[in-house]
Design an enzyme around this catalytic site. Structure first.
Site, mmCIF file in Angstrom:
data_model
loop_
_atom_site.group_PDB
_atom_site.id
_atom_site.type_symbol
_atom_site.label_atom_id
_atom_site.label_comp_id
_atom_site.label_asym_id
_atom_site.label_seq_id
_atom_site.Cartn_x
_atom_site.Cartn_y
_atom_site.Cartn_z
ATOM 1 N N HIS A 1 0.845 -1.197 0.000
ATOM 2 C CA HIS A 1 0.000 0.000 0.000
ATOM 3 C C HIS A 1 0.878 1.243 0.000
ATOM 4 O O HIS A 1 1.768 1.391 0.832
ATOM 5 C CB HIS A 1 -0.920 0.017 1.227
ATOM 6 C CG HIS A 1 -2.120 -0.854 1.072
ATOM 7 N ND1 HIS A 1 -3.244 -0.717 1.859
ATOM 8 C CD2 HIS A 1 -2.388 -1.875 0.221
ATOM 9 C CE1 HIS A 1 -4.153 -1.621 1.508
ATOM 10 N NE2 HIS A 1 -3.644 -2.329 0.507
ATOM 11 N N TYR B 1 -9.374 5.393 7.606
ATOM 12 C CA TYR B 1 -9.533 5.744 9.018
ATOM 13 C C TYR B 1 -10.566 6.862 9.088
ATOM 14 O O TYR B 1 -10.364 7.928 8.489
ATOM 15 C CB TYR B 1 -8.219 6.225 9.615
ATOM 16 C CG TYR B 1 -7.145 5.171 9.738
ATOM 17 C CD1 TYR B 1 -6.952 4.484 10.932
ATOM 18 C CD2 TYR B 1 -6.309 4.873 8.658
ATOM 19 C CE1 TYR B 1 -5.951 3.524 11.047
ATOM 20 C CE2 TYR B 1 -5.311 3.915 8.769
ATOM 21 C CZ TYR B 1 -5.135 3.245 9.963
ATOM 22 O OH TYR B 1 -4.148 2.292 10.076
ATOM 23 N N PRO C 1 -4.271 -0.059 18.831
ATOM 24 C CA PRO C 1 -4.119 -0.558 17.459
ATOM 25 C C PRO C 1 -4.166 0.530 16.398
ATOM 26 O O PRO C 1 -3.846 0.262 15.233
ATOM 27 C CB PRO C 1 -5.291 -1.524 17.301
ATOM 28 C CG PRO C 1 -6.303 -1.083 18.313
ATOM 29 C CD PRO C 1 -5.517 -0.536 19.460
ATOM 30 N N LYS D 1 0.974 -0.420 15.227
ATOM 31 C CA LYS D 1 2.358 -0.431 15.682
ATOM 32 C C LYS D 1 2.744 -1.660 16.499
ATOM 33 O O LYS D 1 3.934 -1.937 16.686
ATOM 34 C CB LYS D 1 2.658 0.826 16.507
ATOM 35 C CG LYS D 1 2.606 2.118 15.709
ATOM 36 C CD LYS D 1 3.597 2.093 14.574
ATOM 37 C CE LYS D 1 3.445 3.280 13.661
ATOM 38 N NZ LYS D 1 4.225 3.119 12.413
ATOM 39 N N TYR E 1 3.944 6.600 10.204
ATOM 40 C CA TYR E 1 3.077 5.480 9.825
ATOM 41 C C TYR E 1 3.878 4.371 9.143
ATOM 42 O O TYR E 1 3.669 3.188 9.428
ATOM 43 C CB TYR E 1 1.968 5.975 8.900
ATOM 44 C CG TYR E 1 0.859 4.954 8.690
ATOM 45 C CD1 TYR E 1 -0.248 4.931 9.537
ATOM 46 C CD2 TYR E 1 0.905 4.037 7.647
ATOM 47 C CE1 TYR E 1 -1.273 4.004 9.358
ATOM 48 C CE2 TYR E 1 -0.102 3.110 7.454
ATOM 49 C CZ TYR E 1 -1.185 3.088 8.314
ATOM 50 O OH TYR E 1 -2.188 2.174 8.133
#
Length: 390
Positions: A72, A200, A292, A296, A383
């Protein structure tokens, strides 16, 4: 039994450490209190940072991940009815890999079995002694008989409730914890993902996440109360709530299907310091837990054992620099990941106690974030994951 390193725990952290030590020529044994089927049955994370991908390749277990995983280049933030893409690759030159923890664990198990390496499953009454001296020993019961392993070092990769951290005297360890006032209700289903990248969502009704395990299996979440019970959430109720929290275009594309697994996970942050006690080292969930949000947990475990594996290999080549600095180096990365997970969780979830002021702060932060290249780059850098040397 005598070995160089006794690894407690055959989850991804312990198995990856074992695979790395095998590559480095370090003798080791893994103990696990559960059965292989139980370990494989745990439904967990599915987004891997570049560091984790590189470590799996180094351990020689990355072939199926590269063949079946989904690279991704970005993800979307959804708020105020719109989509805002964070271009991970464009901002950092890196990407993440979507590959389920169950599949990663299976790959590590298969490689270990093929190499003829020793793993003791269903090990009961595991206890540790002597790690503050020269003769660390692991005691356990298996098939009705008592056994012990004498080792040079012990690696505690046995999770939050395991024996490793519990063996440390309370006066020698400092625990830090934050418990969040909500949980995630998660559903696994065999339907096509609503979007080709993760979404998200920040919504007045609460957070939502649309993730995936493959092109035909999804993992969706909605923020829920800690007082909720799984049995009160039918599949129909779950998908109706998820649709309410997504932009209209995504809700219209969402394909519903029967859940394979459904569970509620509380959110918390936890760190134990230090991560070394004489000849005992903690790694993964034995030392830290993150919410979550931002995926990580598994990645931190991988970075821990990456550092630890190299440190132990260096020891047997004559240098103790790696093991002497392991705790400091690991914790530096841990706290940066804890900060990012705390920030991302605070940004995306509904906190009733903060009221409308808190909601306005979230909206202002999100608006700034998607209009500032510097802010997006900082988010993307965290990220995709910081390097082992950060």
């Amino acid at each position: 039994m005598r070995t160089q390193v006794a690894i407690i725990g055959a989850g991804p952290a312990g198995l990856l450490l074992g695979a790395l030590l095998h590559k480095y020529g370090v003798d080791h044994v893994i103990l696990e209190r559960q059965t292989p089927d139980y370990v494989l049955g745990r439904i967990r994370a599915g987004v891997l940072e570049q560091v984790a991908v590189d470590l799996l390749d180094e351990a020689g277990v990355g072939a199926r991940m590269h063949r079946e995983g989904l690279p991704h280049d970005g993800f979307s933030l959804a708020f105020d009815g719109g989509h805002h893409r964070i271009d991970l690759h464009g901002l950092t030159g890196k990407r993440v890999m979507v590959y389920g923890q169950t599949e990663l664990t299976r790959d590590l198990m298969d490689a270990r079995r093929a190499a003829g390496l020793q793993t003791v499953y269903s090990a009961e009454n595991v206890s540790l002694s002597g790690f503050d001296g020269e003769r660390p020993t692991v005691h356990y019961r298996h098939d009705g008989q008592d056994h012990e392993i004498q080792a040079d070092f012990i690696a505690g990769c046995d999770g939050f409730h395991g024996a490793a951290r519990a063996s440390v005297p309370p006066s020698a360890i400092q625990n830090y914890e934050k418990v969040y006032p909500f949980g995630w209700l998660g559903v696994l289903a065999d339907v096509p993902p609503v979007h080709h990248e993760l979404i998200y969502a920040n919504h007045p009704r609460g957070f939502a996440l649309c993730s995936m395990r493959s092109k035909t299996r999804v993992r969706y979440y909605v923020q829920c109360s800690l007082d909720d019970h799984v049995e009160d959430w039918s599949d129909e109720r779950f998908f109706a709530e998820l649709k309410r929290r997504l932009p209209e275009a995504d809700a219209a594309r969402l394909v519903e299907g029967p859940s394979i697994e459904k569970s509620i996970a509380p959110l918390r942050s936890f760190v134990a310091e230090p991560m070394r006690f004489g000849r005992l080292f903690l790694a993964g969930d034995a030392a830290h837990i993150v919410p979550p949000t931002g995926a990580k947990g598994l990645n931190l475990a991988a970075s821990d054992v990456g550092l630890l594996g190299r440190a132990l290999a260096e020891h047997y080549r004559g240098s103790d620099a790696g093991i002497d600095t392991y705790s400091q180096r690991a914790l530096s990365r841990v706290w940066k990941a804890e900060r990012f997970s705390w920030w991302f969780t605070s940004l995306m979830h509904r906190f009733p106690e903060t009221g409308e002021f808190g909601r306005k702060m979230q909206q202002a932060e999100l608006d700034y974030l998607v209009k500032s290249e510097a802010a997006m780059r900082s988010m993307a850098e965290n990220y995709v994951g910081l390097s082992l040397d950060t």
